[in-house]
Structures are given as C-alpha cells and as structure tokens.
Design a protein around this motif. Structure first.
Motif, PDB file in Angstrom:
ATOM      1  N   HIS A  81      29.969   7.443 -20.406  1.00  0.00           N
ATOM      2  CA  HIS A  81      29.586   7.734 -19.298  1.00  0.00           C
ATOM      3  C   HIS A  81      27.930   7.321 -19.033  1.00  0.00           C
ATOM      4  CE1 HIS A  81      33.172  10.030 -18.166  1.00  0.00           C
ATOM      5  NE2 HIS A  81      32.671  10.954 -19.129  1.00  0.00           N
ATOM      6  N   GLY A  82      27.236   7.259 -20.136  1.00  0.00           N
ATOM      7  CA  GLY A  82      25.869   6.622 -19.966  1.00  0.00           C
ATOM      8  C   GLY A  82      25.155   8.108 -19.975  1.00  0.00           C
ATOM      9  N   THR A  83      23.852   8.007 -19.806  1.00  0.00           N
ATOM     10  CA  THR A  83      22.954   9.387 -19.827  1.00  0.00           C
ATOM     11  C   THR A  83      22.979  10.242 -18.583  1.00  0.00           C
ATOM     12  OG1 THR A  83      21.239   7.749 -21.025  1.00  0.00           O
ATOM     13  CG2 THR A  83      20.545   9.921 -20.087  1.00  0.00           C
ATOM     14  N   TYR A  84      22.976   9.767 -17.541  1.00  0.00           N
ATOM     15  CA  TYR A  84      22.902  10.704 -16.442  1.00  0.00           C
ATOM     16  C   TYR A  84      24.321  11.358 -16.104  1.00  0.00           C
ATOM     17  CZ  TYR A  84      23.222  12.214 -11.552  1.00  0.00           C
ATOM     18  OH  TYR A  84      23.426  13.286 -10.514  1.00  0.00           O
ATOM     19  N   LYS A  85      25.287  10.568 -16.125  1.00  0.00           N
ATOM     20  CA  LYS A  85      26.705  11.143 -16.061  1.00  0.00           C
ATOM     21  C   LYS A  85      27.285  12.071 -17.112  1.00  0.00           C
ATOM     22  CE  LYS A  85      28.526   7.632 -13.080  1.00  0.00           C
ATOM     23  NZ  LYS A  85      29.710   6.726 -12.598  1.00  0.00           N
ATOM     24  N   THR A  86      26.683  11.716 -18.568  1.00  0.00           N
ATOM     25  CA  THR A  86      27.072  12.412 -19.419  1.00  0.00           C
ATOM     26  C   THR A  86      26.524  13.840 -19.291  1.00  0.00           C
ATOM     27  OG1 THR A  86      27.259  10.709 -21.226  1.00  0.00           O
ATOM     28  CG2 THR A  86      27.099  12.879 -22.027  1.00  0.00           C
ATOM     29  N   VAL A  87      25.319  14.062 -18.897  1.00  0.00           N
ATOM     30  CA  VAL A  87      24.584  15.427 -18.621  1.00  0.00           C
ATOM     31  C   VAL A  87      25.531  16.012 -17.468  1.00  0.00           C
ATOM     32  CG1 VAL A  87      22.296  16.572 -17.812  1.00  0.00           C
ATOM     33  CG2 VAL A  87      22.404  14.776 -19.548  1.00  0.00           C
ATOM     34  N   VAL A  88      25.775  15.418 -16.438  1.00  0.00           N
ATOM     35  CA  VAL A  88      26.053  16.005 -15.393  1.00  0.00           C
ATOM     36  C   VAL A  88      27.898  16.488 -15.718  1.00  0.00           C
ATOM     37  CG1 VAL A  88      27.283  15.432 -12.789  1.00  0.00           C
ATOM     38  CG2 VAL A  88      24.912  14.655 -13.687  1.00  0.00           C
ATOM     39  N   LYS A  89      28.400  15.668 -16.455  1.00  0.00           N
ATOM     40  CA  LYS A  89      29.790  15.877 -16.635  1.00  0.00           C
ATOM     41  C   LYS A  89      29.885  17.221 -17.316  1.00  0.00           C
ATOM     42  CE  LYS A  89      32.462  12.118 -15.488  1.00  0.00           C
ATOM     43  NZ  LYS A  89      33.742  12.411 -14.716  1.00  0.00           N
ATOM     44  N   HIS A  90      28.775  17.687 -18.261  1.00  0.00           N
ATOM     45  CA  HIS A  90      29.079  18.725 -19.074  1.00  0.00           C
ATOM     46  C   HIS A  90      28.649  19.939 -18.042  1.00  0.00           C
ATOM     47  CE1 HIS A  90      29.937  17.632 -23.158  1.00  0.00           C
ATOM     48  NE2 HIS A  90      29.351  16.450 -22.854  1.00  0.00           N
ATOM     49  N   PHE A  91      27.558  19.894 -17.244  1.00  0.00           N
ATOM     50  CA  PHE A  91      27.538  20.551 -16.048  1.00  0.00           C
ATOM     51  C   PHE A  91      28.502  21.010 -15.370  1.00  0.00           C
ATOM     52  CE2 PHE A  91      26.541  21.673 -11.649  1.00  0.00           C
ATOM     53  CZ  PHE A  91      26.047  22.911 -11.982  1.00  0.00           C
ATOM     54  N   HIS A  92      29.438  20.064 -14.721  1.00  0.00           N
ATOM     55  CA  HIS A  92      30.762  20.423 -14.331  1.00  0.00           C
ATOM     56  C   HIS A  92      31.906  21.063 -15.333  1.00  0.00           C
ATOM     57  CE1 HIS A  92      29.368  18.798 -10.380  1.00  0.00           C
ATOM     58  NE2 HIS A  92      29.099  17.428 -10.901  1.00  0.00           N
ATOM     59  N   ASN A  93      31.717  20.616 -16.290  1.00  0.00           N
ATOM     60  CA  ASN A  93      32.836  21.266 -17.322  1.00  0.00           C
ATOM     61  C   ASN A  93      32.531  22.578 -17.290  1.00  0.00           C
ATOM     62  OD1 ASN A  93      34.962  21.413 -19.392  1.00  0.00           O
ATOM     63  ND2 ASN A  93      33.361  21.059 -20.734  1.00  0.00           N
ATOM     64  N   GLY A  94      31.119  23.009 -17.488  1.00  0.00           N
ATOM     65  CA  GLY A  94      30.988  24.609 -17.364  1.00  0.00           C
ATOM     66  C   GLY A  94      31.168  25.272 -16.278  1.00  0.00           C
ATOM     67  N   LYS A  95      31.110  24.603 -15.168  1.00  0.00           N
ATOM     68  CA  LYS A  95      31.101  25.319 -13.929  1.00  0.00           C
ATOM     69  C   LYS A  95      32.530  25.466 -13.774  1.00  0.00           C
ATOM     70  CE  LYS A  95      29.286  25.037  -9.090  1.00  0.00           C
ATOM     71  NZ  LYS A  95      28.829  24.218  -8.041  1.00  0.00           N
ATOM     72  N   ALA A  96      33.316  24.455 -13.854  1.00  0.00           N
ATOM     73  CA  ALA A  96      34.540  24.524 -13.592  1.00  0.00           C
ATOM     74  C   ALA A  96      35.359  25.424 -14.436  1.00  0.00           C
ATOM     75  CB  ALA A  96      35.396  23.099 -13.675  1.00  0.00           C
ATOM     76  N   CYS A  97      35.098  25.517 -15.621  1.00  0.00           N
ATOM     77  CA  CYS A  97      35.770  26.359 -16.768  1.00  0.00           C
ATOM     78  C   CYS A  97      35.756  27.845 -16.218  1.00  0.00           C
ATOM     79  CB  CYS A  97      35.420  26.177 -17.991  1.00  0.00           C
ATOM     80  SG  CYS A  97      35.924  24.502 -18.803  1.00  0.00           S
ATOM     81  N   VAL A  98      34.392  28.286 -15.839  1.00  0.00           N
ATOM     82  CA  VAL A  98      34.164  29.542 -15.601  1.00  0.00           C
ATOM     83  C   VAL A  98      34.660  29.720 -14.151  1.00  0.00           C
ATOM     84  CG1 VAL A  98      32.402  31.155 -15.417  1.00  0.00           C
ATOM     85  CG2 VAL A  98      32.423  29.767 -17.390  1.00  0.00           C
ATOM     86  N   GLY A  99      33.884  28.929 -13.248  1.00  0.00           N
ATOM     87  CA  GLY A  99      34.135  29.154 -11.805  1.00  0.00           C
ATOM     88  C   GLY A  99      35.736  29.236 -11.318  1.00  0.00           C
ATOM     89  N   LEU A 100      36.502  28.915 -11.993  1.00  0.00           N
ATOM     90  CA  LEU A 100      37.944  28.649 -11.651  1.00  0.00           C
ATOM     91  C   LEU A 100      38.462  30.073 -12.042  1.00  0.00           C
ATOM     92  CD1 LEU A 100      39.338  25.281 -12.406  1.00  0.00           C
ATOM     93  CD2 LEU A 100      39.337  26.144 -10.342  1.00  0.00           C
ATOM     94  N   ILE A 101      38.231  30.832 -12.815  1.00  0.00           N
ATOM     95  CA  ILE A 101      38.608  31.996 -13.407  1.00  0.00           C
ATOM     96  C   ILE A 101      37.213  33.317 -12.808  1.00  0.00           C
ATOM     97  CG2 ILE A 101      40.038  31.152 -14.902  1.00  0.00           C
ATOM     98  CD1 ILE A 101      38.126  32.150 -17.185  1.00  0.00           C
ATOM     99  N   ARG A 102      36.686  33.133 -11.958  1.00  0.00           N
ATOM    100  CA  ARG A 102      35.446  33.846 -11.753  1.00  0.00           C
ATOM    101  C   ARG A 102      36.066  35.159 -11.216  1.00  0.00           C
ATOM    102  NH1 ARG A 102      32.737  33.449  -6.206  1.00  0.00           N
ATOM    103  NH2 ARG A 102      30.735  34.759  -6.795  1.00  0.00           N
ATOM    104  N   ASN A 103      37.211  35.236 -10.690  1.00  0.00           N
ATOM    105  CA  ASN A 103      37.621  36.560 -10.002  1.00  0.00           C
ATOM    106  C   ASN A 103      37.977  37.659 -10.910  1.00  0.00           C
ATOM    107  OD1 ASN A 103      39.982  35.173 -10.669  1.00  0.00           O
ATOM    108  ND2 ASN A 103      41.116  35.656  -8.822  1.00  0.00           N
ATOM    109  N   LYS A 104      37.970  36.970 -12.145  1.00  0.00           N
ATOM    110  CA  LYS A 104      38.596  37.743 -13.488  1.00  0.00           C
ATOM    111  C   LYS A 104      37.571  38.712 -13.771  1.00  0.00           C
ATOM    112  CE  LYS A 104      42.443  35.068 -14.907  1.00  0.00           C
ATOM    113  NZ  LYS A 104      43.110  34.452 -16.199  1.00  0.00           N
TER     114      LYS A 104
END
Length: 290
Positions: free
Chosen positions: A194-217
């Motif tokens: 992904h390169g530098t910037y996209k790698t950092v951003v991808k891991h942010f989105h990964n964390g946000k998606a994993c928790v955000g999708l089940i946030r109501n639990k």
C-alpha cells in the motif's frame, strides 16, 4: 457440492488475476468444487473466466465484510474455504483442506500458515507482521482465532446462524479459538503493498471497522471494559508481535530497527481506529478494507 471457495473483492479483475488463477487451476477434474467471487465495486464478467464451476455475484457498494457474510449463505459446499483477493494459495490448497476435514470430523474450523510475498519494503513487512504474526509456520501459539486469509469451515453448524457485516469475523475472534493442531501446513502467500500513507490509514480503518460494526454490543459496563481493553491493546500487541517475530524471523525477513518502529506506528493507528469505532461507529471504514 463438497467444497465452496469464497473470494470477496472490491478490486478489478486484472488486479486479482494471480489469486484467481491459483484457485482455478485446482478446479480441473473436480465437479464437486465451486468458486464464488463476490464483487462490491467493479462488475465481473463470468464469460471471461469461462468455467461452469465459477459463480459470480456483483453487489455494488458492498464492503468485503458484507460480501463475506453474503457468500457464506450462498455457498452450496459442505466445506467452505475463504481467502483474500491479494493472496495466492498453494497448489494443493483445496485438497489439503478436504483431506483434513474428512479425517477430522470434530474440527469445524481450520486455519493455515501465511507467508509474506511482499518483503522488500519496510512498510510492507510491517503490515504483514502487524496482521499475520500469529499465523506463521513457526508460531508457537497453542490456540488462536483463525485468520480470514486462510480459513476453512464445516458449513454446518456454523452457518446455521445469520451473519451481518463484521459478525462472522467477530465470531471467529471471540467464540471459536482453534487448536494448534487445526492450523494445518497449507500456506497461502500474502502479496500486498500500500505504501506509507495508505498502510497507516488501512490499519486505522481496520480497527474502526472491526469495533464500529459491533459497537451496539458494548453497553453499560461492557462499554467501560472495552475502553480499558483498547488502552491495553497496544501493550499486548507489542508483546505478542515481538514474541512471534523472534520465533519466525528465519522464515520472513525483518530489519529490526526500522520494521519495529513502523510496527509501533501501525499499532497506534489501529488502536486509535478501535477507539473511534467504539465512540462513533464504523462509518465508511468497512468500505476502505480490501
């Protein structure tokens, strides 16, 4: 149908050609194996692939998490194998999965080793270590959550329940620890840059998606516990990744100082993403994952 292979993707056909070719080559002389391609962005054309065992479903504006959940319920196979669109499976991947599940009727979920196919860049190596450190050939972990890049399940009873986007991944992470013996010698090769910037951003989105999708639990005391776990997460990841790196260095390149510094950056990015997901929901993050 005995085996269904799921490949969810938001990439174009030519971008995942290596992945598809590595699977399609194993469909020859098999009438009991199907390949299901689920595309959430670009329209795939089945005539180009020219194989009756391939089923293609185009679902515009769906994330790979949506597509994976949809594919589980579309699969006809007794066994369902899953990999990612940027991975290449080994030449005996399908037969190895079939043989193990046939012989081990009590195993409902199995994993396999992940090898890094992108080792030239510091950011690519760090991306691999951050994501797959627990699934290397020399990992000594006795039990762990199976990796979605190299996974096979016995469809029943697992898919007897309905999964929405992100829920299958949460099920794997929280409820279905597999034993070391079920992590079979059946590697896939992870090829991603992904390169530098996209790698950092991808891991942010990964964390946000994993928790955000089940946030109501996470309500009440569970919300507070999750906050604590998120703040502990960086320390745990440093411990886990460092341990597995020391065990597996001979199989994957590592330049200790630069790679370790970049891994720390990715850990921080992922942790911030999880906190954002808990506080604000997944937002558009699921659609940024590939």
């Amino acid at each position: 149908m005995k085996i269904s292979i799921l490949i969810p993707t938001i990439a174009q056909e030519h971008q995942i050609a290596d992945c598809l070719n590595s699977v399609v080559a194993q469909l020859k002389n098999r009438t009991d194996v199907e390949l299901i391609i689920l595309s959430g962005k670009y329209e795939f054309c089945i005539s180009k692939l020219n194989n009756e065992q391939i089923r293609i479903f185009n679902h515009p504006n769906k994330s790979v998490l949506d597509l994976r959940a949809i594919g589980l319920h579309l699969a006809y196979g007794k066994y369902v194998a899953i990999t990612e669109d940027h991975c290449m499976v080994n030449n005996n991947w399908i037969s190895n999965i079939e043989s193990f599940l046939d012989q081990n009727i009590k195993s409902n979920i199995i994993g396999g080793n992940i090898y890094n196919g992108s080792q030239e860049s510091t950011w690519d190596r760090a991306n691999f270590w951050m994501t797959f450190n627990n699934f290397l050939a020399t990992s000594k972990t006795k039990s762990f959550s199976p990796c979605i890049a190299n996974l096979a399940i016995r469809k029943n009873p697992i898919v007897s329940q309905h999964f929405d986007a992100g829920e299958f991944e949460e099920y794997l992470a929280q409820k279905s620890k597999i034993k070391k013996g079920d992590n079979i010698d059946n590697p896939v090769f992870h090829i991603q840059s992904h390169g530098t910037y996209k790698t950092v951003v991808k891991h942010f989105h990964n964390g946000k998606a994993c928790v955000g999708l089940i946030r109501n639990k996470f309500k009440g005391i569970k919300f507070l516990f999750k906050i604590v776990k998120i703040f502990i997460l960086p320390f745990w990841l440093v411990f886990q990744i460092t341990g597995n790196i020391l065990l597996a260095r001979k199989d994957n390149r590592l330049k200790l100082l630069p790679d370790t510094l970049v891994i720390l950056i990715l850990i921080i990015s992922h942790t911030i993403g999880e906190l954002a997901g808990l506080l604000f929901g997944a937002g558009e993050s699921p659609y940024q994952l590939d």
